[in-house]
Design a protein around this motif. Structure first.
Motif, short mmCIF file in Angstrom:
data_model
loop_
_atom_site.label_atom_id
_atom_site.label_comp_id
_atom_site.label_asym_id
_atom_site.label_seq_id
_atom_site.Cartn_x
_atom_site.Cartn_y
_atom_site.Cartn_z
N ALA A 44 49.84 29.45 5.07
CA ALA A 44 50.59 30.39 4.83
C ALA A 44 50.69 30.97 3.40
O ALA A 44 50.62 32.25 3.31
CB ALA A 44 52.02 30.19 5.38
N ALA A 45 50.62 29.93 2.57
CA ALA A 45 50.64 30.54 1.34
C ALA A 45 49.43 31.20 0.79
O ALA A 45 49.46 31.91 -0.16
CB ALA A 45 50.72 29.15 0.29
N LEU A 46 48.26 30.79 1.39
CA LEU A 46 46.88 31.20 1.06
C LEU A 46 46.92 32.83 1.47
O LEU A 46 46.18 33.63 0.76
CB LEU A 46 45.84 30.54 1.84
N ILE A 47 47.46 33.03 2.56
CA ILE A 47 47.54 34.50 3.21
C ILE A 47 48.68 35.26 3.02
O ILE A 47 48.81 36.37 3.31
CB ILE A 47 46.88 34.63 4.68
N ALA A 48 49.80 34.61 2.39
CA ALA A 48 51.03 35.43 2.33
C ALA A 48 50.94 36.48 1.34
O ALA A 48 51.80 37.40 1.78
CB ALA A 48 52.02 34.38 1.68
N GLY A 49 50.33 36.54 0.36
CA GLY A 49 50.45 37.55 -0.72
C GLY A 49 50.03 37.27 -1.99
O GLY A 49 49.56 36.22 -2.15
N PRO A 50 49.86 38.27 -2.85
CA PRO A 50 49.29 38.02 -4.02
C PRO A 50 50.12 36.94 -4.96
O PRO A 50 51.05 36.95 -4.79
CB PRO A 50 49.29 39.36 -4.86
N THR A 51 49.27 36.49 -5.76
CA THR A 51 49.93 35.53 -6.70
C THR A 51 50.24 36.17 -7.85
O THR A 51 49.69 36.90 -8.18
CB THR A 51 48.81 34.31 -7.26
N ASP A 52 51.42 35.59 -8.54
CA ASP A 52 52.03 35.98 -9.49
C ASP A 52 51.67 35.40 -10.92
O ASP A 52 50.70 34.38 -10.70
CB ASP A 52 53.60 36.22 -9.62
N ALA A 53 52.31 35.57 -12.00
CA ALA A 53 51.66 34.77 -13.21
C ALA A 53 52.13 33.05 -12.95
O ALA A 53 50.91 32.41 -13.48
CB ALA A 53 52.26 35.16 -14.38
N GLN A 54 52.79 32.97 -12.45
CA GLN A 54 53.26 31.38 -12.11
C GLN A 54 52.20 30.95 -10.82
O GLN A 54 51.95 29.61 -10.81
CB GLN A 54 54.51 31.09 -11.74
N GLY A 55 51.53 31.82 -10.17
CA GLY A 55 50.89 31.33 -8.91
C GLY A 55 49.37 31.48 -9.26
O GLY A 55 48.50 31.59 -8.32
N SER A 56 48.94 31.60 -10.65
CA SER A 56 47.73 31.87 -10.78
C SER A 56 46.79 30.54 -10.51
O SER A 56 47.18 29.67 -10.22
CB SER A 56 47.42 31.99 -12.43
N LEU A 57 45.39 30.60 -10.29
CA LEU A 57 44.92 29.58 -9.98
C LEU A 57 44.19 28.75 -11.01
O LEU A 57 43.25 29.26 -11.66
CB LEU A 57 43.46 30.36 -9.10
N PRO A 58 44.79 27.69 -11.19
CA PRO A 58 44.30 26.71 -12.24
C PRO A 58 43.02 26.11 -11.96
O PRO A 58 42.83 25.69 -10.53
CB PRO A 58 45.47 25.96 -12.39
N ASP A 59 42.22 25.71 -12.84
CA ASP A 59 41.21 24.69 -12.58
C ASP A 59 40.25 24.91 -11.67
O ASP A 59 39.51 24.11 -11.03
CB ASP A 59 41.63 23.26 -12.39
N VAL A 60 39.92 26.47 -11.19
CA VAL A 60 38.97 26.58 -10.24
C VAL A 60 37.87 27.42 -10.84
O VAL A 60 37.89 28.67 -11.04
CB VAL A 60 39.39 27.45 -9.04
N PRO A 61 36.82 26.76 -11.24
CA PRO A 61 35.64 27.34 -11.95
C PRO A 61 34.74 27.71 -10.84
O PRO A 61 34.88 27.50 -9.64
CB PRO A 61 34.75 26.10 -12.44
N LEU A 62 33.61 28.80 -11.33
CA LEU A 62 32.70 29.00 -10.40
C LEU A 62 31.59 27.98 -10.46
O LEU A 62 30.62 28.05 -11.57
CB LEU A 62 32.03 30.23 -10.78
N LEU A 63 31.09 27.18 -9.59
CA LEU A 63 30.14 26.11 -9.56
C LEU A 63 28.74 26.64 -9.15
O LEU A 63 28.74 27.79 -8.60
CB LEU A 63 30.62 25.00 -8.74
N ALA A 64 27.78 25.82 -9.59
CA ALA A 64 26.43 26.15 -9.17
C ALA A 64 26.20 26.42 -7.85
O ALA A 64 26.72 25.62 -7.16
CB ALA A 64 25.47 25.08 -9.68
N GLY A 65 25.65 27.29 -7.28
CA GLY A 65 25.62 27.68 -6.08
C GLY A 65 26.39 28.52 -5.29
O GLY A 65 26.38 29.01 -4.20
N ALA A 66 27.55 28.83 -5.97
CA ALA A 66 28.65 29.49 -5.69
C ALA A 66 28.36 31.03 -6.25
O ALA A 66 27.96 31.24 -7.31
CB ALA A 66 29.95 28.97 -5.93
N THR A 67 28.62 32.08 -5.34
CA THR A 67 28.78 33.42 -5.56
C THR A 67 30.19 34.01 -5.90
O THR A 67 30.67 33.79 -4.75
CB THR A 67 27.66 34.17 -4.77
N PRO A 68 30.59 34.70 -6.81
CA PRO A 68 31.85 35.18 -6.49
C PRO A 68 31.84 36.09 -5.39
O PRO A 68 31.15 36.94 -4.97
CB PRO A 68 32.08 36.08 -7.78
#
Length: 139
Positions: free
Chosen positions: A10-34
């Protein structure tokens, strides 16, 4: 544990994240395309950080993200075949939550070259607070 998974979904599809809900520590790893549009699937565009890769490579990419997040202090708390829920203890007490979900466009053929996605979303609130059974991280 199922309650945590449902809350995480539910959290993933609930709505946009705010400043406190920003995505920490999620880099773009090799093999991934944004994939900012998240494949225009499941209403995740603008609500999750998504990456794409050929469907045949998504499993290995998910494993790489699990390893990377664990190296950054996130602990795997729950999951199933297509979803992993992570928790990370806060310095002042409580826990942050993050979920990674694998998906693809089920209206298209699912061959190895089809596009697969990993979506990352913050689970709002303190996922280790009482009232959320199974959310506490495992040592």
């Amino acid at each position: 544990m199922k309650l945590v998974l449902l809350a995480a979904a539910a959290a993933l599809i609930a709505g946009p994240t705010d400043a406190q809900g920003s995505l920490p520590d999620v880099p773009l790893l090799a093999g991934a395309t944004p994939a900012p549009d998240c494949g225009n699937l499941y209403g995740m565009a603008g609500k999750a950080f998504c990456v794409s890769a050929p469907l045949a490579a998504v499993g290995a990419l998910a494993d790489a993200y699990v390893a990377d997040l664990e190296a950054r202090g996130w602990l795997v708390a729950a999951g199933d075949a297509n979803r992993v829920v992570f928790v990370k203890r806060r310095d002042g007490g409580g826990c942050d939550g993050l979920q990674m979900q694998a998906f693809y466009d089920t209206s298209r053929p699912a061959g190895p070259e089809a596009t697969g996605y990993l979506g990352f979303g913050v689970i709002p609130g303190d996922v280790c607070a009482s009232g959320q059974p199974g959310a506490a991280p495992q040592p």
